[in-house]
Motif scaffolding. Sequence first.
Motif, mmCIF file in Angstrom:
data_model
loop_
_atom_site.group_PDB
_atom_site.id
_atom_site.type_symbol
_atom_site.label_atom_id
_atom_site.label_comp_id
_atom_site.label_asym_id
_atom_site.label_seq_id
_atom_site.Cartn_x
_atom_site.Cartn_y
_atom_site.Cartn_z
ATOM 1 N N GLN A 19 2.315 -14.055 -6.606
ATOM 2 C CA GLN A 19 2.436 -13.643 -5.209
ATOM 3 C C GLN A 19 3.173 -12.318 -5.073
ATOM 4 O O GLN A 19 2.722 -11.415 -4.356
ATOM 5 N N MET A 20 4.295 -12.160 -5.791
ATOM 6 C CA MET A 20 5.052 -10.919 -5.698
ATOM 7 C C MET A 20 4.330 -9.775 -6.397
ATOM 8 O O MET A 20 4.202 -8.668 -5.855
ATOM 9 N N GLY A 21 3.830 -10.012 -7.610
ATOM 10 C CA GLY A 21 3.145 -8.948 -8.333
ATOM 11 C C GLY A 21 1.956 -8.396 -7.567
ATOM 12 O O GLY A 21 1.713 -7.179 -7.561
ATOM 13 N N THR A 22 1.229 -9.277 -6.903
ATOM 14 C CA THR A 22 0.091 -8.840 -6.089
ATOM 15 C C THR A 22 0.542 -7.944 -4.954
ATOM 16 O O THR A 22 -0.065 -6.900 -4.673
ATOM 17 N N ARG A 23 1.642 -8.314 -4.301
ATOM 18 C CA ARG A 23 2.156 -7.499 -3.200
ATOM 19 C C ARG A 23 2.656 -6.137 -3.706
ATOM 20 O O ARG A 23 2.499 -5.123 -3.029
ATOM 21 N N LEU A 24 3.242 -6.113 -4.896
ATOM 22 C CA LEU A 24 3.682 -4.839 -5.468
ATOM 23 C C LEU A 24 2.492 -3.916 -5.680
ATOM 24 O O LEU A 24 2.525 -2.743 -5.301
ATOM 25 N N ALA A 25 1.439 -4.461 -6.278
ATOM 26 C CA ALA A 25 0.246 -3.651 -6.533
ATOM 27 C C ALA A 25 -0.376 -3.163 -5.235
ATOM 28 O O ALA A 25 -0.805 -1.995 -5.131
ATOM 29 N N GLN A 26 -0.412 -4.006 -4.229
ATOM 30 C CA GLN A 26 -0.969 -3.604 -2.936
ATOM 31 C C GLN A 26 -0.155 -2.474 -2.313
ATOM 32 O O GLN A 26 -0.715 -1.553 -1.702
ATOM 33 N N ALA A 27 1.165 -2.523 -2.469
ATOM 34 C CA ALA A 27 2.017 -1.472 -1.909
ATOM 35 C C ALA A 27 1.771 -0.143 -2.609
ATOM 36 O O ALA A 27 1.705 0.918 -1.962
ATOM 37 N N PHE A 28 1.617 -0.162 -3.931
ATOM 38 C CA PHE A 28 1.327 1.073 -4.661
ATOM 39 C C PHE A 28 -0.035 1.635 -4.251
ATOM 40 O O PHE A 28 -0.188 2.845 -4.061
ATOM 41 N N LEU A 29 -1.015 0.750 -4.107
ATOM 42 C CA LEU A 29 -2.346 1.192 -3.681
ATOM 43 C C LEU A 29 -2.296 1.797 -2.285
ATOM 44 O O LEU A 29 -2.907 2.840 -2.019
#
Length: 298
Positions: A19-29
């Motif tokens: 859940q957190m890793g996905t949100r991190l990647a979305q923020a970078f994108l």
Amino acid sequence: MSENENHERSTVSVIGLGQMGTRLAQAFLAAGYQTTVWNRTAEKADALVAQGAVRAATAAEAVAGSTLVVVCLPNYETVQGLLGPVAESLRGRVLVNLTSGTTEAAGRMADWVAGHGAEYLDGAAMSGTRLVGRPEALFVFSGSPEAFTAHRVVLASLGNAVHLGADPALAPLYDTALFGLAWGALAGFYHAVALVGAEGVDPTAFAAVATGHMPFVTSLMADHARQIEDGRYPNDDGTVEVHAAAMEHLVDTSEAQGVSTDVPELVKALLDRARAAGYGADGIASVVETIRKGEGHV
């Protein structure tokens, strides 16, 4: 190189797509960075790839894909177990470890990463997953100051990125301490909601008043931090004796309303301990003296 040129050339890899890793990647994108993603269960990358992420076939490929490698996994042992076979690929890169753990584990991880020719930043997401990518999301980092400076703009895509110092253990230390602080405040809030609710007060109505009161509470933290640093506890905000009496009233009121007294009893015990240690006439920040000495050393 201009800031725009640096932005265009910046890439980041995210390993671990919970859940957190996905949100991190979305923020970078969302911030416009080329983002490479990898997860042991490959299907977890599907939605991110649809949003523009680059799928890495292996962890080694993810590490090789970017100078900045962000890992978000269950624990430090998992991080080292995953990266161990590809450790040589870390050379010349920056590893950002957003994995919860102990200060000792952070120190060992920093040494291990340095031994493979990479720079290390330990980190913690202090605002859960909901706020990731927004300025109010707090992310704390510690470790290589040079690595943080070089990648500050990229890391700021996650939220308010704060570097605590060169010691990698500082991030997990703050993580644990701030977690305790948040739960202390929330436990008081939950008790308060139960108490006023016993008289039919709506939780949202109470919360509207309580949140307006919190700036005063946070101002006490700043003032009392200075008192603790100085080792002097003026009683402008009331003495330990006065607050102990008020806490007894809160316990009595809770009992009368049929509300559990676990939370106020805990605070009452702290105040009673400070009073027994001779701080009864001092300000309430003196309670810290009995906390840091431990009950057996009052």
